[in-house]
Design an enzyme around this catalytic site. Structure first.
Site, mmCIF file in Angstrom:
data_model
loop_
_atom_site.group_PDB
_atom_site.id
_atom_site.type_symbol
_atom_site.label_atom_id
_atom_site.label_comp_id
_atom_site.label_asym_id
_atom_site.label_seq_id
_atom_site.Cartn_x
_atom_site.Cartn_y
_atom_site.Cartn_z
ATOM 1 N N THR A 47 0.827 -1.204 0.000
ATOM 2 C CA THR A 47 0.000 0.000 0.000
ATOM 3 C C THR A 47 0.866 1.260 0.000
ATOM 4 O O THR A 47 2.020 1.224 0.446
ATOM 5 C CB THR A 47 -0.894 -0.019 1.264
ATOM 6 N N ASP A 48 0.269 2.373 -0.429
ATOM 7 C CA ASP A 48 0.983 3.656 -0.340
ATOM 8 C C ASP A 48 1.054 4.154 1.104
ATOM 9 O O ASP A 48 1.815 5.073 1.407
ATOM 10 C CB ASP A 48 0.321 4.717 -1.247
ATOM 11 N N GLU A 49 0.272 3.532 2.000
ATOM 12 C CA GLU A 49 0.226 4.035 3.382
ATOM 13 C C GLU A 49 1.547 3.835 4.116
ATOM 14 O O GLU A 49 1.803 4.478 5.134
ATOM 15 C CB GLU A 49 -0.937 3.375 4.145
ATOM 16 N N ASP A 61 -12.397 12.408 14.857
ATOM 17 C CA ASP A 61 -11.401 11.990 13.873
ATOM 18 C C ASP A 61 -10.794 10.630 14.247
ATOM 19 O O ASP A 61 -10.773 10.244 15.418
ATOM 20 C CB ASP A 61 -10.279 13.044 13.798
ATOM 21 N N SER A 98 2.499 -2.564 9.891
ATOM 22 C CA SER A 98 2.616 -4.004 9.598
ATOM 23 C C SER A 98 2.892 -4.231 8.118
ATOM 24 O O SER A 98 3.658 -5.121 7.746
ATOM 25 C CB SER A 98 1.363 -4.763 10.052
ATOM 26 N N ASN A 133 -12.223 13.453 1.259
ATOM 27 C CA ASN A 133 -13.297 12.519 1.622
ATOM 28 C C ASN A 133 -14.679 13.147 1.440
ATOM 29 O O ASN A 133 -15.612 12.489 0.981
ATOM 30 C CB ASN A 133 -13.125 12.052 3.070
#
Ligand code: NAD
Ligand code: TYD
Length: 360
Positions: free
Chosen positions: A136-138, A296, A165, A261
């Site tokens: 992932t880009d995360e 949030d 992870s 979002n």
């Protein structure tokens, strides 16, 4: 004929990948789908291909090395595509352990068993075998400056237990490339959307809630940015990397499609209004008044944005589906597959939803 071992093939991206591959290669490939079927794994996603002679489902856990070994011993595997993972950030904040167990230790088992099956006595590997780790880009963290992008060289800076992870698993894959010359790739993709996505993720959650006239929860100020890619374009990128990428390399995949979002939520509401017939009773539920700003997410990354220059230059990959077209296809799919929605949102998911959102 090449044999693909796809892990996590009953989940969102894995099942779309399997559909994509059979559509493209039909009977010229064989796919073994190894999935333990967590809450996110659903064999209904693959109903239409169940009867194919060149498809096999194996219910097994990637953490179970004996079970994984058996699959390698009983089959000549050419390619591994490792999708299996715990994938939801909010769940990782509630319960990080399973993320480390599946995403890190599970990936280690897959690496070890593939290496064991493919390694020859002289330390080289069986001709043509490849391991693609889907990431992932995360892992790159969060961008604050609007002109910055994630490149393959961007240092890792994960913030959530999920992204930590995934970063750990990426480092393990890289270590196998560097230490053992293991024939692996890593792909780091941005947020996907499309059919079969579990409705705990933003887009299907908003569609599902809007149709039921339930609140549309927006975390924080709703201005966090994600870079959305239609899932078939991700599948195409994975196919291109495994069949033409340079061994040991990592490739970023993303659609240059950044949206806040809150914008996504408005687009979904507009699309629902456009696609629903006036006589459809669900239409009266769809309303902007459902939008509700809630507390949030902890450690909420502000912006993700991928620079897909490398995969474009080396392999000619480009996203084919414009967001305006992809979101319409996606909303239409969920409207036509309400039974699927109902199936996956009953039982345990309802309990999860109540726990995460009631009183937030
Ligand atoms: P998903 O949660 O929809 O599916 C995960 C699948 O893995 C499920 O079928 C589940 O049953 C299976 N699984 C989980 N633990 C397992 C285990 N121990 N053994 C075997 N199978 C197991 O996830 P997804 O959104 O399809 O993501 C797939 C992969 O792509 C993940 O590795 C994720 O990190 C990565 N990714 C996802 C996105 C996205 O936007 N969804 C973006 C980039 C990368
Ligand atoms: P999500 O689909 O969980 O993907 P990720 O966190 O992996 O990017 O969330 C996408 C964005 O939407 C993220 O900024 C969090 C936000 N979000 C909401 O505002 N409300 C929600 O109910 C959910 C699930 C997500």
């Amino acid at each position: 004929m090449k044999t693909y071992l796809v892990t996590g093939g009953a989940g969102f991206i894995g099942s779309n990948f399997i559909h994509y591959m059979f559509k493209k290669y039909d009977n010229d490939i064989r796919i073994i789908n190894l999935d333990v079927l967590t809450y996110a794994g659903n064999l209904e996603n693959l109903e239409d291909i169940e009867g194919r002679e060149n498809y096999t489902f194996v219910k097994a856990d990637i953490r179970d090395k004996e079970a994984v070994r058996k699959v390698f011993e009983n089959n000549e595997i050419d390619y591994v595509v490792n999708f299996a993972a715990e994938s939801h950030v909010d769940r990782s904040i509630e319960n990080p352990e399973i993320f480390v167990e599946t995403n890190v230790l599970g990936t280690l088992v897959m690496l070890n068993e593939a290496k064991r099956a493919w390694e020859k006595e002289d330390g080289s590997y069986k001709e043509g075998c490849r391991f693609l780790h889907v990431s992932t880009d995360e892992v790159y963290g969060s961008l604050n400056n609007l002109t910055d992008y994630f490149y393959e060289t961007t240092p890792y800076d994960p913030h959530s237990p999920y992204s930590a992870s995934k970063a750990s698993s990426d480092f393990l894959v890289k270590s196998y490339v560097d230490t053992y010359k293991f024939p692996a790739f890593i792909t780091n993709c941005s947020n996907n959307y499309g059919p079969y996505q579990f409705p705990e993720k933003l887009i299907p959650l908003i569609i599902n809630n809007a149709l039921k006239g339930e609140k549309l929860p927006v975390y924080g100020d709703g201005k966090n940015v994600r870079d959305w890619l239609y899932v078939e374009d991700h599948a195409k990128g994975i196919d291109m990397v495994i069949n033409g990428g340079r061994i040991g390399e990592k490739y970023n995949i993303g659609g240059h499609n950044e949206k806040q979002n809150i914008e996504i939520i408005h687009i979904i509401l507009d699309t629902l209004n456009e696609l629903l017939d006036d006589s459809d009773p669900r239409k009266k539920n769809v309303s902007e008044e459902l939008i509700t700003f809630v507390t949030d997410r902890k450690g909420h990354d502000r912006r993700y944005a991928i620079a897909p220059d490398k995969i474009k230059a080396e392999l000619g990959w480009e996203p084919e589906t414009m967001f305006s077209e992809g979101i319409k296809k996606t909303v239409k799919w969920y409207l036509e597959n309400e039974k699927w929605f109902k199936g996956v949102t009953s039982g345990d998911y309802q309990k999860y939803y109540d726990k995460m959102y009631t009183g937030r």
